[in-house]
Structure formats: C-alpha cells, structure tokens
Scaffold this motif. Structure first.
Motif, PDB file in Angstrom:
ATOM      1  N   ALA A  48      87.051  -6.527  51.435  1.00  0.00           N
ATOM      2  CA  ALA A  48      85.834  -6.685  50.636  1.00  0.00           C
ATOM      3  C   ALA A  48      84.703  -5.897  51.277  1.00  0.00           C
ATOM      4  O   ALA A  48      84.628  -5.773  52.504  1.00  0.00           O
ATOM      5  N   GLY A  49      83.818  -5.393  50.456  1.00  0.00           N
ATOM      6  CA  GLY A  49      82.679  -4.644  50.982  1.00  0.00           C
ATOM      7  C   GLY A  49      81.646  -5.539  51.630  1.00  0.00           C
ATOM      8  O   GLY A  49      80.838  -5.085  52.451  1.00  0.00           O
ATOM      9  N   PHE A  50      81.670  -6.831  51.267  1.00  0.00           N
ATOM     10  CA  PHE A  50      80.653  -7.755  51.751  1.00  0.00           C
ATOM     11  C   PHE A  50      81.294  -9.132  51.884  1.00  0.00           C
ATOM     12  O   PHE A  50      81.863  -9.660  50.931  1.00  0.00           O
ATOM     13  N   ASN A  51      81.212  -9.705  53.081  1.00  0.00           N
ATOM     14  CA  ASN A  51      81.836 -11.006  53.355  1.00  0.00           C
ATOM     15  C   ASN A  51      80.777 -12.063  53.638  1.00  0.00           C
ATOM     16  O   ASN A  51      79.964 -11.915  54.558  1.00  0.00           O
ATOM     17  N   ARG A 107      91.675 -21.755  60.214  1.00  0.00           N
ATOM     18  CA  ARG A 107      92.810 -20.977  59.713  1.00  0.00           C
ATOM     19  C   ARG A 107      93.138 -19.808  60.632  1.00  0.00           C
ATOM     20  O   ARG A 107      94.229 -19.252  60.579  1.00  0.00           O
ATOM     21  N   GLU A 108      92.175 -19.395  61.415  1.00  0.00           N
ATOM     22  CA  GLU A 108      92.324 -18.277  62.332  1.00  0.00           C
ATOM     23  C   GLU A 108      91.377 -18.497  63.505  1.00  0.00           C
ATOM     24  O   GLU A 108      90.472 -19.338  63.433  1.00  0.00           O
ATOM     25  N   PRO A 109      91.525 -17.750  64.605  1.00  0.00           N
ATOM     26  CA  PRO A 109      90.627 -17.924  65.750  1.00  0.00           C
ATOM     27  C   PRO A 109      89.164 -17.682  65.392  1.00  0.00           C
ATOM     28  O   PRO A 109      88.853 -16.963  64.438  1.00  0.00           O
ATOM     29  N   ARG A 110      88.283 -18.270  66.182  1.00  0.00           N
ATOM     30  CA  ARG A 110      86.835 -18.132  65.953  1.00  0.00           C
ATOM     31  C   ARG A 110      86.390 -16.672  65.909  1.00  0.00           C
ATOM     32  O   ARG A 110      85.409 -16.340  65.252  1.00  0.00           O
ATOM     33  N   LYS A 165      83.589 -12.274  63.253  1.00  0.00           N
ATOM     34  CA  LYS A 165      82.969 -10.941  63.398  1.00  0.00           C
ATOM     35  C   LYS A 165      83.069 -10.119  62.108  1.00  0.00           C
ATOM     36  O   LYS A 165      82.315  -9.150  61.928  1.00  0.00           O
ATOM     37  N   ARG A 166      83.972 -10.481  61.199  1.00  0.00           N
ATOM     38  CA  ARG A 166      84.117  -9.751  59.947  1.00  0.00           C
ATOM     39  C   ARG A 166      83.070 -10.155  58.919  1.00  0.00           C
ATOM     40  O   ARG A 166      82.972  -9.541  57.849  1.00  0.00           O
ATOM     41  N   ALA A 167      82.299 -11.192  59.209  1.00  0.00           N
ATOM     42  CA  ALA A 167      81.301 -11.686  58.258  1.00  0.00           C
ATOM     43  C   ALA A 167      80.044 -10.832  58.276  1.00  0.00           C
ATOM     44  O   ALA A 167      79.580 -10.391  59.331  1.00  0.00           O
ATOM     45  N   ASP A 168      79.491 -10.593  57.104  1.00  0.00           N
ATOM     46  CA  ASP A 168      78.174  -9.954  56.984  1.00  0.00           C
ATOM     47  C   ASP A 168      77.084 -11.011  56.934  1.00  0.00           C
ATOM     48  O   ASP A 168      76.005 -10.834  57.500  1.00  0.00           O
ATOM     49  N   ILE A 169      77.387 -12.109  56.235  1.00  0.00           N
ATOM     50  CA  ILE A 169      76.469 -13.238  56.145  1.00  0.00           C
ATOM     51  C   ILE A 169      77.225 -14.502  56.554  1.00  0.00           C
ATOM     52  O   ILE A 169      78.366 -14.709  56.149  1.00  0.00           O
ATOM     53  N   ILE A 170      76.592 -15.328  57.379  1.00  0.00           N
ATOM     54  CA  ILE A 170      77.141 -16.632  57.752  1.00  0.00           C
ATOM     55  C   ILE A 170      76.172 -17.690  57.228  1.00  0.00           C
ATOM     56  O   ILE A 170      74.969 -17.622  57.495  1.00  0.00           O
ATOM     57  N   ILE A 171      76.706 -18.647  56.479  1.00  0.00           N
ATOM     58  CA  ILE A 171      75.858 -19.716  55.948  1.00  0.00           C
ATOM     59  C   ILE A 171      76.335 -21.050  56.504  1.00  0.00           C
ATOM     60  O   ILE A 171      77.503 -21.416  56.360  1.00  0.00           O
ATOM     61  N   VAL A 172      75.429 -21.759  57.162  1.00  0.00           N
ATOM     62  CA  VAL A 172      75.708 -23.115  57.624  1.00  0.00           C
ATOM     63  C   VAL A 172      75.404 -24.040  56.454  1.00  0.00           C
ATOM     64  O   VAL A 172      74.249 -24.180  56.046  1.00  0.00           O
ATOM     65  N   LYS A 232      76.334 -11.339  65.633  1.00  0.00           N
ATOM     66  CA  LYS A 232      76.220  -9.917  65.946  1.00  0.00           C
ATOM     67  C   LYS A 232      74.947  -9.352  65.321  1.00  0.00           C
ATOM     68  O   LYS A 232      74.401  -9.927  64.377  1.00  0.00           O
ATOM     69  N   PRO A 233      74.464  -8.196  65.813  1.00  0.00           N
ATOM     70  CA  PRO A 233      73.230  -7.618  65.267  1.00  0.00           C
ATOM     71  C   PRO A 233      73.292  -7.341  63.761  1.00  0.00           C
ATOM     72  O   PRO A 233      72.262  -7.385  63.081  1.00  0.00           O
ATOM     73  N   TYR A 234      74.479  -7.075  63.247  1.00  0.00           N
ATOM     74  CA  TYR A 234      74.612  -6.754  61.818  1.00  0.00           C
ATOM     75  C   TYR A 234      74.764  -8.002  60.949  1.00  0.00           C
ATOM     76  O   TYR A 234      74.821  -7.906  59.724  1.00  0.00           O
ATOM     77  N   GLN A 235      74.827  -9.179  61.567  1.00  0.00           N
ATOM     78  CA  GLN A 235      75.047 -10.399  60.805  1.00  0.00           C
ATOM     79  C   GLN A 235      73.748 -11.158  60.532  1.00  0.00           C
ATOM     80  O   GLN A 235      72.847 -11.185  61.371  1.00  0.00           O
TER      81      GLN A 235
END
Length: 335
Positions: free
Chosen positions: A149-152, A174-177, A181-188, A210-213
C-alpha cells in the motif's frame, strides 16, 4: 483461555522467528510485493482484532467520498463464498462478511465495496472496471505483504498498546513489534475522552516513532439515538434491555452504557460470531435488544427480531483532525 496462552509460551519464539523472517524476506525484496501508481490506503494493526479498524475505514470513506471515487477491499472474514465478490443488493453478511456488508449498507450510493482474500487480484478486478475508483481502501491488510500500500494507517489500543504486547500465542501480536516501522500513521484508539498531554507524552516516548511517522490519538463517540430497521430510540428512553455483542472487545460499549446507569444484561459472544437458530430462539424471548452495528448486520436477517433490535452508532474522534486529513489528502492527490 489465559492459562492456555501461558502454557503455549514456548511457541512464542518460534512464531516470532517465522513472522520476522517472512517480513525480512519482503523487506529485502526476496519475496515480491506489488506497488501501485494510484492511491491505496491500508488500515490495519499489529494485533488480532478489536482496535477499531471498521470505524476508521468509515472515517476515511466520509472524508474522501465527496472528492474522490472510493472503493473498499476486504477479505470478507468468515463469509461463505469464495474468490472475488462485489457487494450488491443481493449481498448478505454471510456472502461478503459483516464489515463489508456494513460498508455497503451505509454507503452503497457513494462507494464500491468488494471482497477478496487475494488482495492483488481484488485490486486488479476493481481497477479493471469502466470508470474505476480513484482510491482503494484496504481493510485489515497490513500483514498482506504481497500488496504494498502507498499509505499505511496502523491502529493500536490505549488499553493494550503494541509496545506492551508480545506475539501470539501468549500475546496478541500477529507479528513482531518491529513491523510498526512500515506505518505512515499510528493511531492510539479507544482513548479516554480526556487524555492529558503528559499521558500522550508517555505513550509517545514508549512508542519512539520514526521521523516519517505521525501519531494521533482517537476516542469513540457514541450517538444519542439507537437505530433499528423501522424506527429509532433515544438512549434516555432505554429501560431494561439485553446487550448482545459479537466483537473482539465489548468493554468500551459496556462501560459507556454502565456510565449511563442503564439496566441491562450482557450476552457476550466471540468476535464474528455466527448467530445460530438456537441463538435466535433465545433472543426472540427478549423484549428489547441493543447491539453493535456490526452485529446488527447479522441479526437483522431474523425478521421477528427487527421490531426490538437496535444498534448504537459510533464514530471516531481524532485529536488533530485537520492534520490527519491534510496528510491523507496530500497522499491521495500526489499518488
């Protein structure tokens, strides 16, 4: 169940290694992912269920549908059909899955809804129609690495954030923490309605994005009116009722109703529960039933329940709505 999870702890390193290795093969390009020259947005998580993916997909639909032609693509979990399926007037929760059926029921005039376990094939079929959609929203496809995906957008709950969890079977990941790093946006998600800045700072410090997140915090907003097939009902008019849930985490809804000091019994089924004739016979004896929108899509097939079956709509409230909207629209316009 918890005891069994602890008994299975020796399997955790094996599961960790297998999922880590799989991701590494994709990261190195040994296993191939397909990228696209049009906007593909994935909404997913690191853990199993209950992070709020469906309300987030609906948030994106509501935000994008006025300016772009939108399609959603889901696997159609627990559906009784195979292969690629378009949602249409003949679709049911059994034929396409409960979440896609919910999307179709709410937005059939505004978007296209499709299901396919093979996301590559699903995207190909969606884009192969005349006048194809401009944006495709992938529902729960973060671990589907065959599609890039272009945006995660990755969701993690306030009560059980990924950085305090471990992989299956003892944990819920489902996978290691490191997959975050593949996320662009993380929402709590599912945060308290009032969340202090110091609390946010503590979470951000643990998360170390990360700086890009970009990290956002969201909460659930419950409507004041319940909806049925034929009528509506104000929350304040509720008296004694039965709450029926078949979702991964019913606690926020239970807490909300208890805070209203309402009188109810709670029938709590497992996530994506397939309601049987026996379940129906039991529910048919109840005077008033309140449920979630997802469960409503499955229960409304029983016509004799329709006059006493209501669902409570929810929406997502994001702490910096203007910023996340700008990020999403920027990606869509420049893809």
């Amino acid at each position: 169940m918890k005891i069994l999870r602890y008994i299975l702890f020796p399997i955790v390193p094996i599961y960790y290694l297998v999922t880590w290795l799989r991701n590494k093969l994709y990261d190195l390009g040994i296993k191939k992912s397909v990228s696209y020259n049009f906007p593909v947005i994935c909404v997913g998580n690191l853990s199993v269920g209950g992070t709020g993916k469906t309300p987030m997909i609906e948030y994106l639909i509501n935000f994008l549908k006025e300016d772009f032609k939108v399609a959603t693509l889901s696997r159609g979990y627990k559906r009784k059909t195979k292969g690629f399926q378009w949602a249409n007037e003949k679709s049911t929760a059994e034929s396409i899955g409960d979440e896609p059926f919910q999307f179709y029921n709410k937005y059939e005039r505004d978007i296209l809804v499709a299901v396919d376990v093979d996301r590559q094939n699903g995207i190909k079929r969606i884009r192969g129609i005349e006048n194809p959609p401009q944006v495709i929203l992938l529902d729960d496809a973060f671990q589907h690495r065959k599609v890039k995906a272009g945006f995660n957008i990755v969701l993690t709950t306030y009560a059980n954030p990924y950085f305090k969890d471990m992989v299956l079977p003892t944990g819920n990941l489902r996978e290691p923490r490191s997959g975050i790093k593949r996320a662009d946006i993380i929402i709590v998600t599912k945060c308290p309605e009032v969340l202090s800045e110091s609390n946010k700072a503590t979470i951000l410090n643990s998360m170390a994005p990360k700086p890009y997140q970009h990290v956002f915090f969201s909460s659930i907003a419950y409507a004041n009116t319940l909806i049925s097939v034929h009528s509506t009902l104000k929350i304040e008019d509720l008296k004694t009722f039965t709450l029926v849930t078949g979702i991964a985490n019913a606690k926020p809804l239970v807490d909300f109703l208890e805070a209203k000091q309402l009188d109810f019994e709670h029938l709590n089924f497992k996530d994506h529960h397939e309601f049987s004739q026996q379940d129906f016979d039991g529910l048919n004896k109840k005077e008033l039933i309140v449920t979630t929108e997802k469960d409503f899509m499955r229960l409304k097939q029983f016509e004799s329940l329709q006059h006493k079956l209501f669902y409570l709509p929810i929406t997502v409230k994001i702490n910096d709505k203007s910023k996340i909207n700008k990020l999403i629209k920027k990606f869509v316009k420049h893809s």
